[in-house]
Write a protein that holds these residues in place. Structure first.
Motif, PDB file in Angstrom:
ATOM      1  N   LEU A  15       0.830  -1.200   0.000  1.00  0.00           N
ATOM      2  CA  LEU A  15       0.000   0.000   0.000  1.00  0.00           C
ATOM      3  C   LEU A  15       0.869   1.256   0.000  1.00  0.00           C
ATOM      4  CD1 LEU A  15      -2.863   1.058   0.032  1.00  0.00           C
ATOM      5  CD2 LEU A  15      -2.913   0.762   2.519  1.00  0.00           C
ATOM      6  N   PHE A  16       1.985   1.192   0.715  1.00  0.00           N
ATOM      7  CA  PHE A  16       2.931   2.308   0.734  1.00  0.00           C
ATOM      8  C   PHE A  16       3.449   2.604  -0.677  1.00  0.00           C
ATOM      9  CE2 PHE A  16       7.254   3.989   1.075  1.00  0.00           C
ATOM     10  CZ  PHE A  16       7.083   5.043   1.956  1.00  0.00           C
ATOM     11  N   ALA A  17       3.747   1.547  -1.428  1.00  0.00           N
ATOM     12  CA  ALA A  17       4.225   1.712  -2.802  1.00  0.00           C
ATOM     13  C   ALA A  17       3.150   2.362  -3.671  1.00  0.00           C
ATOM     14  CB  ALA A  17       4.635   0.357  -3.378  1.00  0.00           C
ATOM     15  N   ALA A  18       1.900   1.946  -3.484  1.00  0.00           N
ATOM     16  CA  ALA A  18       0.802   2.521  -4.271  1.00  0.00           C
ATOM     17  C   ALA A  18       0.625   4.009  -3.955  1.00  0.00           C
ATOM     18  CB  ALA A  18      -0.492   1.756  -3.984  1.00  0.00           C
ATOM     19  N   VAL A  19       0.680   4.364  -2.663  1.00  0.00           N
ATOM     20  CA  VAL A  19       0.553   5.774  -2.264  1.00  0.00           C
ATOM     21  C   VAL A  19       1.713   6.588  -2.812  1.00  0.00           C
ATOM     22  CG1 VAL A  19       0.535   7.363  -0.302  1.00  0.00           C
ATOM     23  CG2 VAL A  19      -0.811   5.258  -0.199  1.00  0.00           C
ATOM     24  N   SER A  20       2.918   6.032  -2.729  1.00  0.00           N
ATOM     25  CA  SER A  20       4.106   6.760  -3.185  1.00  0.00           C
ATOM     26  C   SER A  20       4.072   7.010  -4.686  1.00  0.00           C
ATOM     27  CB  SER A  20       5.378   5.982  -2.811  1.00  0.00           C
ATOM     28  OG  SER A  20       5.499   5.866  -1.409  1.00  0.00           O
ATOM     29  N   ARG A  21       3.533   6.054  -5.453  1.00  0.00           N
ATOM     30  CA  ARG A  21       3.434   6.245  -6.906  1.00  0.00           C
ATOM     31  C   ARG A  21       2.456   7.355  -7.256  1.00  0.00           C
ATOM     32  NH1 ARG A  21       3.643   0.536  -7.155  1.00  0.00           N
ATOM     33  NH2 ARG A  21       1.365   0.469  -7.251  1.00  0.00           N
ATOM     34  N   ARG A  22       1.328   7.396  -6.537  1.00  0.00           N
ATOM     35  CA  ARG A  22       0.293   8.396  -6.832  1.00  0.00           C
ATOM     36  C   ARG A  22       0.602   9.765  -6.247  1.00  0.00           C
ATOM     37  NH1 ARG A  22      -4.756   6.079  -7.998  1.00  0.00           N
ATOM     38  NH2 ARG A  22      -4.427   4.075  -9.046  1.00  0.00           N
ATOM     39  N   LEU A  23       1.350   9.774  -5.149  1.00  0.00           N
ATOM     40  CA  LEU A  23       1.568  11.030  -4.418  1.00  0.00           C
ATOM     41  C   LEU A  23       3.058  11.188  -4.142  1.00  0.00           C
ATOM     42  CD1 LEU A  23      -0.071  13.372  -3.073  1.00  0.00           C
ATOM     43  CD2 LEU A  23       0.013  12.052  -0.956  1.00  0.00           C
ATOM     44  N   ARG A  24       3.772  11.723  -5.113  1.00  0.00           N
ATOM     45  CA  ARG A  24       5.232  11.812  -5.000  1.00  0.00           C
ATOM     46  C   ARG A  24       5.688  13.026  -4.194  1.00  0.00           C
ATOM     47  NH1 ARG A  24       7.660   8.046  -7.980  1.00  0.00           N
ATOM     48  NH2 ARG A  24       6.472   7.039  -9.651  1.00  0.00           N
ATOM     49  N   GLY A  80       9.647   9.996   0.041  1.00  0.00           N
ATOM     50  CA  GLY A  80       9.391   8.574   0.262  1.00  0.00           C
ATOM     51  C   GLY A  80      10.178   8.015   1.431  1.00  0.00           C
ATOM     52  N   MET A  81      11.455   8.417   1.543  1.00  0.00           N
ATOM     53  CA  MET A  81      12.289   7.933   2.642  1.00  0.00           C
ATOM     54  C   MET A  81      11.754   8.400   3.990  1.00  0.00           C
ATOM     55  SD  MET A  81      14.970   6.128   3.315  1.00  0.00           S
ATOM     56  CE  MET A  81      15.820   6.069   1.740  1.00  0.00           C
TER      57      MET A  81
END
Length: 472
Positions: free
Chosen positions: A23-32, A92-93
């Motif tokens: 889910l973190f990966a999905a959020v990070s892709r949509r919200l950079r 992201g980090m």
């Protein structure tokens, strides 16, 4: 912890962490880029990453605990892994720090459930794991796992402090309480709560001794009539006025006393509890916040609080004590009439659930806030009924802390309810397996809806080109 339970917990925690990573990966892709309060938090953390520790954004109202810890984690990791450039302290980090806090919260919730309910042999290891998983997925907290906010870290250090308090490590508990205070100043209330746990335990022991001396079985240390409560309050005053008892309590709670004293020094020097922008965080006596918290708790704990058996029991209580409930009703109406405040953010920011709750419910008609009083009274009664296994002194101490952490807040913000809700939820009895599964399924559903809206149902304001998202 038995071997089977240890394997089960490890599997549940690993599975939850894997799901959170996806889910973190999905959020990070949509919200950079930074969103909402991240606009303030991320640049501040990045300034610390570059060694500019004297730089401070005056719009930030909390202490720098999150930024200091982030630098303390990210910098060594970057050095060990050879990361350089923009990846160090990237958005992201920094968000990933909260993913680690979330895993820590899961573990702490399990340990707290184990410690608090260790005398209840009827509770299985599976039920403890399931309950810890449910609370780790608590929607209002879980959502902020994926953004760079103070909530996961604030909860982590407060729960850790509470756990150490229960094990009698009060110096460690106070130190962890200081870390929690560095994340959010109102966490000082939970330092008082930890000290109150110690005091409540000593009071309960003394009260039981008093009952044994008098051999009066009509007096209860947990529940009873108004006369029983009067006698308990009389005992409480006499106990606390005794110099010998005060010396004993001070010797037990001195680490917490030192921390609370430091807090008052900070407030004096700072000129208030809020750092940075204070214009939107003015303290007031907003007593209906307690009613909002009770409603929030009923919504997220309906398998515990909203059952046919409880409704029947409440109606019987109404029949037995009509005068008391009439007085409570009048008092509630008065508090709503004189002490309801509406923050400008609540009316203006349509990205938050509270905006729609206020508009769809409270703004329907001027009388709605008064018509909800019967529900508030039921919620309060049901809330108190689930805590009847705790001593009256623990309940009084928790209620004082609940008032201290909710009532002064002018803004209706569900994030302010996270810690009082979790501490309440940790201390109530376990439900049947069916109701526990129902609670978990409900949390998963709420999370799924929230993340779907946040990721997919974006919108724009007329005067802005920025993409807006629904969130807690």
């Amino acid at each position: 912890m038995e071997r089977a339970e240890a394997y089960g917990f490890s599997g549940a925690m690993s599975g939850a962490f894997l799901l959170s990573c996806l889910l973190f990966a999905a959020v990070s892709r949509r919200l950079r880029g930074p969103y909402m309060d991240e606009v303030f938090h991320v640049p501040q953390a990045q300034a610390y990453c570059h060694g500019r520790f004297l730089q401070w954004d005056p719009m930030i109202t909390t202490l720098p605990g999150l930024y200091l810890l982030s630098v303390g984690v990210v910098k060594p990791a970057a050095w060990l892994l050879g990361w350089t450039g923009s990846v160090v302290c990237s958005v992201g980090m920094l968000r990933f720090i909260n993913l680690l806090f979330s895993a820590g919260n899961f573990y702490l919730l399990y340990l707290l459930l184990f410690k608090i309910h260790q005398k209840n042999k009827a509770v299985s290891g599976f039920q403890r794991i399931l309950s810890a998983l449910t609370l780790a997925m608590f929607p209002t907290l879980y959502f902020f796992t994926f953004l760079y906010y103070t909530d996961p870290g604030s909860v982590f250090f407060t729960l850790f402090s509470y756990l150490m308090c229960l094990y009698g490590n009060h110096k460690t508990s106070a130190l962890l309480g200081f870390c929690g205070f560095m994340f959010r100043q109102t966490n000082i209330v939970w330092t008082v709560f930890c000290a109150g746990n110690v005091v409540a335990e000593k009071l309960n022991e003394a009260w039981k001794t008093e009952l044994q001396k008098k051999k009066d079985e009509k007096i209860s240390s947990r529940k009873g009539s108004f006369s029983d409560l009067t006698r308990i309050l009389q005992f409480l005053i006499e106990y606390l006025l005794s110099p010998k008892n005060l010396v004993t309590l001070t010797a037990l709670t001195w680490p917490y006393i030192v921390l609370v004293s430091l807090f008052f020094v900070f407030v004096f020097i700072n000129g208030g509890i809020v750092v940075g922008d204070r214009s939107s965080h003015e303290a007031c006596l907003h007593f209906p916040q307690l009613f909002y918290f009770l409603s929030f708790t009923v919504f997220f704990s309906f398998p515990h609080l909203l059952t046919p058996a409880k409704i029947r029991k409440f109606l019987l209580s109404l029949q037995k004590h009509p005068v008391q409930y009439s007085l409570i009703t009048v008092m509630s109406l008065f508090l709503i009439w004189k002490f309801t405040y509406v923050h400008k953010y609540l009316l203006a920011d349509n990205r938050h659930y509270t905006f729609y709750v206020w508009r769809k419910v409270f703004q329907r008609h001027e009388l709605v806030k008064y018509l909800l009083v019967p529900f508030y009274i039921f919620a309060g009664w049901s809330f108190a009924d689930t805590l009847k296994s705790k001593s009256i002194f623990w309940i009084l101490m928790y209620f004082v802390c609940l008032l201290a952490v909710t009532v002064p807040q002018k803004l209706l913000e569900f994030r302010y309810f996270i810690l009082p809700f979790l501490i309440y939820r940790l201390n109530i009895p376990f439900l049947s397996l069916y109701r526990q599964l129902l609670e978990l399924a409900f949390y998963i559903l709420v999370n799924a809806v929230t993340f779907y809206l946040f990721l997919n149902r974006t919108f724009q304001w007329e005067n802005s080109d920025e993409v807006q998202r629904f969130m807690w």
